[in-house]
Design a protein around this motif. Sequence first.
Motif, PDB file in Angstrom:
ATOM      1  N   ARG A  17      23.462  10.339 -47.438  1.00 35.75           N
ATOM      2  CA  ARG A  17      22.612  10.005 -46.165  1.00 35.75           C
ATOM      3  C   ARG A  17      23.694   9.602 -45.353  1.00 35.75           C
ATOM      4  O   ARG A  17      23.346   9.337 -43.874  1.00 35.75           O
ATOM      5  N   ALA A  18      24.667   8.793 -45.697  1.00 36.75           N
ATOM      6  CA  ALA A  18      25.686   8.155 -44.824  1.00 36.75           C
ATOM      7  C   ALA A  18      26.895   8.789 -44.677  1.00 36.75           C
ATOM      8  O   ALA A  18      27.787   8.509 -43.842  1.00 36.75           O
ATOM      9  N   GLY A  19      26.823  10.177 -45.179  1.00 34.83           N
ATOM     10  CA  GLY A  19      28.218  10.951 -45.117  1.00 34.83           C
ATOM     11  C   GLY A  19      28.977  10.857 -46.105  1.00 34.83           C
ATOM     12  O   GLY A  19      29.157   9.670 -46.792  1.00 34.83           O
ATOM     13  N   GLN A  20      29.986  11.868 -46.292  1.00 41.03           N
ATOM     14  CA  GLN A  20      30.957  11.842 -47.481  1.00 41.03           C
ATOM     15  C   GLN A  20      32.020  11.337 -46.708  1.00 41.03           C
ATOM     16  O   GLN A  20      32.854  11.847 -45.985  1.00 41.03           O
ATOM     17  N   PRO A  21      32.754  10.004 -47.467  1.00 37.04           N
ATOM     18  CA  PRO A  21      33.915   9.489 -47.030  1.00 37.04           C
ATOM     19  C   PRO A  21      35.060  10.426 -47.140  1.00 37.04           C
ATOM     20  O   PRO A  21      35.011  11.296 -47.937  1.00 37.04           O
ATOM     21  N   THR A  22      35.946  10.269 -46.447  1.00 33.80           N
ATOM     22  CA  THR A  22      37.328  10.979 -46.175  1.00 33.80           C
ATOM     23  C   THR A  22      38.181   9.986 -47.044  1.00 33.80           C
ATOM     24  O   THR A  22      38.579   9.005 -46.742  1.00 33.80           O
ATOM     25  N   VAL A  23      38.816  10.724 -48.040  1.00 29.25           N
ATOM     26  CA  VAL A  23      39.752  10.017 -48.880  1.00 29.25           C
ATOM     27  C   VAL A  23      40.923  11.063 -49.058  1.00 29.25           C
ATOM     28  O   VAL A  23      40.735  11.944 -50.179  1.00 29.25           O
ATOM     29  N   SER A  24      42.075  10.800 -48.453  1.00 27.77           N
ATOM     30  CA  SER A  24      43.153  11.634 -48.606  1.00 27.77           C
ATOM     31  C   SER A  24      44.323  10.945 -49.078  1.00 27.77           C
ATOM     32  O   SER A  24      45.379  11.691 -49.239  1.00 27.77           O
ATOM     33  N   SER A  25      44.338   9.647 -48.751  1.00 31.74           N
ATOM     34  CA  SER A  25      45.615   8.758 -49.184  1.00 31.74           C
ATOM     35  C   SER A  25      45.011   7.413 -49.898  1.00 31.74           C
ATOM     36  O   SER A  25      43.734   6.909 -49.707  1.00 31.74           O
ATOM     37  N   ALA A  26      45.847   6.761 -50.332  1.00 33.58           N
ATOM     38  CA  ALA A  26      45.578   5.476 -50.853  1.00 33.58           C
ATOM     39  C   ALA A  26      45.106   4.174 -49.765  1.00 33.58           C
ATOM     40  O   ALA A  26      44.284   3.618 -50.122  1.00 33.58           O
ATOM     41  N   ALA A  27      45.829   4.611 -48.566  1.00 34.94           N
ATOM     42  CA  ALA A  27      45.371   3.444 -47.659  1.00 34.94           C
ATOM     43  C   ALA A  27      43.926   3.920 -47.063  1.00 34.94           C
ATOM     44  O   ALA A  27      43.322   3.095 -46.771  1.00 34.94           O
ATOM     45  N   GLU A  28      43.489   5.083 -47.018  1.00 32.96           N
ATOM     46  CA  GLU A  28      42.055   5.444 -46.806  1.00 32.96           C
ATOM     47  C   GLU A  28      41.248   4.721 -47.866  1.00 32.96           C
ATOM     48  O   GLU A  28      40.018   4.442 -47.350  1.00 32.96           O
TER      49      GLU A  28
ATOM     50  N   ARG B  30      34.863   0.139 -48.738  1.00 29.31           N
ATOM     51  CA  ARG B  30      34.275  -1.003 -49.655  1.00 29.31           C
ATOM     52  C   ARG B  30      33.942  -0.169 -50.962  1.00 29.31           C
ATOM     53  O   ARG B  30      32.950   0.594 -51.021  1.00 29.31           O
ATOM     54  N   VAL B  31      34.626  -0.394 -52.068  1.00 27.95           N
ATOM     55  CA  VAL B  31      34.626   0.491 -53.386  1.00 27.95           C
ATOM     56  C   VAL B  31      33.918  -0.506 -54.218  1.00 27.95           C
ATOM     57  O   VAL B  31      34.570  -1.659 -54.582  1.00 27.95           O
ATOM     58  N   GLY B  32      32.732  -0.231 -55.005  1.00 31.54           N
ATOM     59  CA  GLY B  32      32.199  -0.895 -55.899  1.00 31.54           C
ATOM     60  C   GLY B  32      32.521  -0.424 -57.412  1.00 31.54           C
ATOM     61  O   GLY B  32      33.178   0.554 -57.652  1.00 31.54           O
TER      62      GLY B  32
ATOM     63  N   ALA C 208      23.271  -0.987 -54.610  1.00 29.95           N
ATOM     64  CA  ALA C 208      24.187  -1.528 -53.468  1.00 29.95           C
ATOM     65  C   ALA C 208      24.588  -0.265 -52.557  1.00 29.95           C
ATOM     66  O   ALA C 208      24.698  -0.495 -51.406  1.00 29.95           O
ATOM     67  N   LEU C 209      24.914   0.871 -53.440  1.00 28.85           N
ATOM     68  CA  LEU C 209      25.275   2.036 -52.658  1.00 28.85           C
ATOM     69  C   LEU C 209      24.079   2.438 -51.907  1.00 28.85           C
ATOM     70  O   LEU C 209      24.428   2.700 -50.753  1.00 28.85           O
ATOM     71  N   ALA C 210      22.913   2.473 -52.123  1.00 32.72           N
ATOM     72  CA  ALA C 210      21.739   2.994 -51.636  1.00 32.72           C
ATOM     73  C   ALA C 210      21.558   2.162 -50.314  1.00 32.72           C
ATOM     74  O   ALA C 210      21.052   2.560 -49.446  1.00 32.72           O
ATOM     75  N   ASP C 211      21.664   0.642 -50.547  1.00 33.24           N
ATOM     76  CA  ASP C 211      21.428  -0.428 -49.513  1.00 33.24           C
ATOM     77  C   ASP C 211      22.788  -0.446 -48.396  1.00 33.24           C
ATOM     78  O   ASP C 211      22.306  -1.068 -47.349  1.00 33.24           O
ATOM     79  N   GLY C 212      23.706   0.428 -48.501  1.00 31.24           N
ATOM     80  CA  GLY C 212      25.082   0.485 -47.652  1.00 31.24           C
ATOM     81  C   GLY C 212      25.678  -0.766 -47.741  1.00 31.24           C
ATOM     82  O   GLY C 212      26.653  -0.872 -46.844  1.00 31.24           O
ATOM     83  N   ARG C 213      25.875  -1.483 -49.012  1.00 33.97           N
ATOM     84  CA  ARG C 213      26.646  -2.604 -49.034  1.00 33.97           C
ATOM     85  C   ARG C 213      27.966  -2.269 -49.687  1.00 33.97           C
ATOM     86  O   ARG C 213      28.890  -2.902 -49.396  1.00 33.97           O
ATOM     87  N   ILE C 214      28.174  -0.981 -50.026  1.00 31.76           N
ATOM     88  CA  ILE C 214      29.434  -0.416 -50.435  1.00 31.76           C
ATOM     89  C   ILE C 214      29.476   0.887 -49.774  1.00 31.76           C
ATOM     90  O   ILE C 214      28.281   1.792 -49.779  1.00 31.76           O
ATOM     91  N   ASP C 215      30.678   1.584 -49.849  1.00 32.75           N
ATOM     92  CA  ASP C 215      30.792   2.918 -49.782  1.00 32.75           C
ATOM     93  C   ASP C 215      30.872   3.850 -50.594  1.00 32.75           C
ATOM     94  O   ASP C 215      30.587   4.946 -50.557  1.00 32.75           O
ATOM     95  N   LEU C 216      31.672   3.506 -51.761  1.00 31.08           N
ATOM     96  CA  LEU C 216      31.708   4.136 -52.942  1.00 31.08           C
ATOM     97  C   LEU C 216      31.503   3.429 -54.126  1.00 31.08           C
ATOM     98  O   LEU C 216      31.600   2.016 -54.048  1.00 31.08           O
ATOM     99  N   LEU C 217      31.018   3.961 -55.394  1.00 29.85           N
ATOM    100  CA  LEU C 217      30.968   3.334 -56.548  1.00 29.85           C
ATOM    101  C   LEU C 217      31.697   4.077 -57.669  1.00 29.85           C
ATOM    102  O   LEU C 217      31.400   5.389 -57.835  1.00 29.85           O
TER     103      LEU C 217
END
Length: 360
Positions: free
Chosen positions: A139-150, A155-157, A187-196
């Motif tokens: 529902r929040a969209g798929q985060p883009t991760v193509s590098s360690a910096a990204e 916010r990773v749980g 926490a992921l469902a509540d939007g407190r983190i972006d990835l778990l």
Amino acid sequence: MTSNPTRWSALLKPFRIWGPVLVLLLVVAGAGTYVTLGLRPSPTSPSRPVLVSSGDWAPFVGPELPDGGPVTELVVEVLNRSGYRPEIRYTSWSLAEEQVRSGATVGMFPLVGSESRRADLLLSDPLVDFEYVLFYDRRAGQPTVSSAAELGALRVGGITGYDYWDELESAVTDLVEFPSTLEGFRALADGRIDLLAEGLLPGQAALADPSFAGDVGDFGHLPGDDPLIHSVEGLYFMMADSAEAATVMREFNQVLAELRQTEEYAEIVAELSPSGQREVTLDPVGGSGLVELLDERGRLVLLAPQGTRAQVLDWPTEFVDRAGPTPGRILVEVKLTNGPGQGRVLHVDARALRLGAVGR
């Protein structure tokens, strides 16, 4: 008649020379026998009770799972065959490590072989392999991760007590920790983190658990096998590093290797695969009292008695995605696991499927 002192002295001289050596050899042999018997019980001797630590990590292990979960069942079987009678104590992962290092329990499982654990613990051969992934809320969209910096900017749980793979821990320096997988998904469902970060199977089990109020369809995991977002790790049985533990671990590995060659091992680990969670019982749909086994076009091939068990090979789209207009009949591909047709791959009317626990 009086004894001859000179003669007795001559007779006793070899014993005075070699006696201490013989006594020392007997002591060493006796001690070696005692240690060997203590570390490796005879197959005919009573099983030696031992305490082993584990955690709650469905579907691998847990006090609420049948037989403590497939990996518990596997470890117990290996220890039983090695001459031990294990008692499993379920606790937190951090406390499990403390108990093993302090000697309160003889071993713990199933843990990944991180560098910190390998430094002072003995690891068995891998019990099973599993996948680590990064879950996200669709529902929040798929985060883009193509590098360690990204990845590091998100916010990773993670779960308290877990050791994650090197690429993730290097990129994410401030992991948000939660006491359980369930709390992490909340926490992921509540939007407190972006990835778990979690194992694929434990994550799927938590999402399907009634304790989680969210819809499993709202969550996915980042696709691909980039080491930043995906890792395949072994799960191990571990013991404190000592000479005695090394002896036990060698036997554990030998028995594990033998067990891996058996059908019993395949049946145990099958419970960890998606197909292992698709066991069904087949009931008649019509009035004949018999189960109709069909080909892919729905034509009758065989009949089976009521109560025949099967494994679903492919769930229809209507069951897992989105149902359209009600079709005339939904066919489900199954493999029979008992009865006269055992091993056959055929189709059945979806109405013949009955979910529920079945015996192996």
